[in-house]
Scaffold this motif. Structure first.
Motif, mmCIF file in Angstrom:
data_model
loop_
_atom_site.group_PDB
_atom_site.id
_atom_site.type_symbol
_atom_site.label_atom_id
_atom_site.label_comp_id
_atom_site.label_asym_id
_atom_site.label_seq_id
_atom_site.Cartn_x
_atom_site.Cartn_y
_atom_site.Cartn_z
ATOM 1 N N VAL A 108 0.872 -1.176 0.000
ATOM 2 C CA VAL A 108 0.000 0.000 0.000
ATOM 3 C C VAL A 108 0.911 1.228 0.000
ATOM 4 O O VAL A 108 1.937 1.249 0.686
ATOM 5 C CB VAL A 108 -0.920 0.024 1.243
ATOM 6 N N HIS A 109 0.533 2.262 -0.772
ATOM 7 C CA HIS A 109 1.332 3.484 -0.800
ATOM 8 C C HIS A 109 1.149 4.265 0.498
ATOM 9 O O HIS A 109 0.058 4.299 1.071
ATOM 10 C CB HIS A 109 0.947 4.357 -2.003
ATOM 11 N N SER A 110 2.219 4.898 0.950
ATOM 12 C CA SER A 110 2.196 5.626 2.221
ATOM 13 C C SER A 110 1.206 6.793 2.237
ATOM 14 O O SER A 110 0.823 7.247 3.311
ATOM 15 C CB SER A 110 3.601 6.132 2.559
ATOM 16 N N ASP A 111 0.782 7.280 1.070
ATOM 17 C CA ASP A 111 -0.219 8.354 1.021
ATOM 18 C C ASP A 111 -1.532 7.942 1.679
ATOM 19 O O ASP A 111 -2.320 8.791 2.078
ATOM 20 C CB ASP A 111 -0.517 8.765 -0.420
ATOM 21 N N TYR A 112 -1.782 6.631 1.761
ATOM 22 C CA TYR A 112 -3.064 6.131 2.263
ATOM 23 C C TYR A 112 -2.937 5.442 3.616
ATOM 24 O O TYR A 112 -3.830 4.699 4.023
ATOM 25 C CB TYR A 112 -3.666 5.169 1.238
ATOM 26 N N LEU A 113 -1.821 5.691 4.315
ATOM 27 C CA LEU A 113 -1.577 5.030 5.595
ATOM 28 C C LEU A 113 -1.152 6.025 6.658
ATOM 29 O O LEU A 113 -0.545 7.051 6.357
ATOM 30 C CB LEU A 113 -0.440 4.004 5.453
ATOM 31 N N HIS A 114 -1.472 5.689 7.896
ATOM 32 C CA HIS A 114 -0.884 6.372 9.048
ATOM 33 C C HIS A 114 -0.029 5.318 9.734
ATOM 34 O O HIS A 114 -0.551 4.347 10.284
ATOM 35 C CB HIS A 114 -1.950 6.891 10.018
ATOM 36 N N ILE A 115 1.293 5.503 9.653
ATOM 37 C CA ILE A 115 2.214 4.567 10.301
ATOM 38 C C ILE A 115 2.585 5.167 11.649
ATOM 39 O O ILE A 115 3.126 6.266 11.720
ATOM 40 C CB ILE A 115 3.475 4.328 9.446
ATOM 41 N N ASN A 116 2.302 4.449 12.702
ATOM 42 C CA ASN A 116 2.517 4.968 14.051
ATOM 43 C C ASN A 116 3.989 5.253 14.345
ATOM 44 O O ASN A 116 4.317 6.275 14.910
ATOM 45 C CB ASN A 116 1.957 3.992 15.081
ATOM 46 N N ASN A 117 4.883 4.349 13.983
ATOM 47 C CA ASN A 117 6.296 4.529 14.307
ATOM 48 C C ASN A 117 7.149 4.039 13.142
ATOM 49 O O ASN A 117 7.417 2.847 13.016
ATOM 50 C CB ASN A 117 6.634 3.769 15.586
ATOM 51 N N TRP A 118 7.627 4.958 12.315
ATOM 52 C CA TRP A 118 8.419 4.591 11.140
ATOM 53 C C TRP A 118 9.732 3.929 11.527
ATOM 54 O O TRP A 118 10.316 3.202 10.731
ATOM 55 C CB TRP A 118 8.689 5.819 10.275
ATOM 56 N N ARG A 119 10.239 4.165 12.737
ATOM 57 C CA ARG A 119 11.495 3.550 13.147
ATOM 58 C C ARG A 119 11.405 2.030 13.236
ATOM 59 O O ARG A 119 12.412 1.341 13.216
ATOM 60 C CB ARG A 119 11.970 4.129 14.475
ATOM 61 N N LEU A 120 10.195 1.498 13.347
ATOM 62 C CA LEU A 120 10.014 0.047 13.429
ATOM 63 C C LEU A 120 9.826 -0.614 12.068
ATOM 64 O O LEU A 120 9.660 -1.819 11.981
ATOM 65 C CB LEU A 120 8.796 -0.278 14.319
ATOM 66 N N VAL A 121 9.849 0.188 10.989
ATOM 67 C CA VAL A 121 9.629 -0.341 9.644
ATOM 68 C C VAL A 121 10.974 -0.450 8.936
ATOM 69 O O VAL A 121 11.629 0.558 8.697
ATOM 70 C CB VAL A 121 8.660 0.564 8.844
ATOM 71 N N ASP A 122 11.372 -1.666 8.586
ATOM 72 C CA ASP A 122 12.639 -1.898 7.907
ATOM 73 C C ASP A 122 12.526 -1.626 6.418
ATOM 74 O O ASP A 122 11.439 -1.612 5.848
ATOM 75 C CB ASP A 122 13.080 -3.358 8.079
ATOM 76 N N TYR A 123 13.673 -1.465 5.762
ATOM 77 C CA TYR A 123 13.737 -1.352 4.315
ATOM 78 C C TYR A 123 13.660 -2.756 3.721
ATOM 79 O O TYR A 123 14.229 -3.699 4.264
ATOM 80 C CB TYR A 123 15.042 -0.667 3.899
ATOM 81 N N CYS A 124 12.939 -2.905 2.610
ATOM 82 C CA CYS A 124 12.902 -4.237 1.964
ATOM 83 C C CYS A 124 13.136 -4.112 0.474
ATOM 84 O O CYS A 124 13.137 -3.070 -0.079
ATOM 85 C CB CYS A 124 11.574 -4.936 2.208
#
Length: 124
Positions: A108-124
């Motif tokens: 899903v594109h980030s324009d349509y999301l609220h991510i609570n803590n980006w520090r917990l999201v790894d690069y893939c």
């Protein structure tokens, strides 16, 4: 690759170790925590607020781009568990791979999301 669950478990483990040290029931060295007294049960009360979908009819795709097939749809307020993200090569933002409402897994594109803590999201 680290998963969100692995990172969250490590954070809870560190919080529990800090609580035991603060209580004086353990000693610490540079890399270990050694219990001194009988075993203690430490329960973390910290809750991680969930990430969620912000748009209605958001397309969940099979890959990180608009050219990939649609796997399903997501709606405003549905929980989103982010696994990893990669930059969008066409427009600003990132594509986030994750799971919607404990069900469909996709991008899903980030324009349509609220991510609570980006520090917990790894690069893939």
């Amino acid at each position: 690759m680290k998963t969100l669950t692995t990172v969250r478990a490590a954070a809870v483990g560190l919080a529990a170790a800090a609580a035991v040290l603060a209580s004086g029931a353990a000693t610490a060295s540079a890399s270990t925590v050694t219990p001194v007294a009988a075993a203690h049960t430490v329960t973390s009360t910290a809750a991680v607020a969930p990430s969620y979908v912000t748009g209605n009819g958001v397309r969940i795709r099979t890959g990180p781009g608009y050219g990939y097939a649609i796997r399903g749809y997501a709606y405003a307020g549905q929980r989103f568990m982010p696994y990893c993200a990669r930059p969008d090569k066409v427009r600003p933002g990132v594509w986030v791979r994750g799971q919607v409402n404990y069900s469909t897994i996709g991008w899903v594109h980030s324009d349509y999301l609220h991510i609570n803590n980006w520090r917990l999201v790894d690069y893939c």
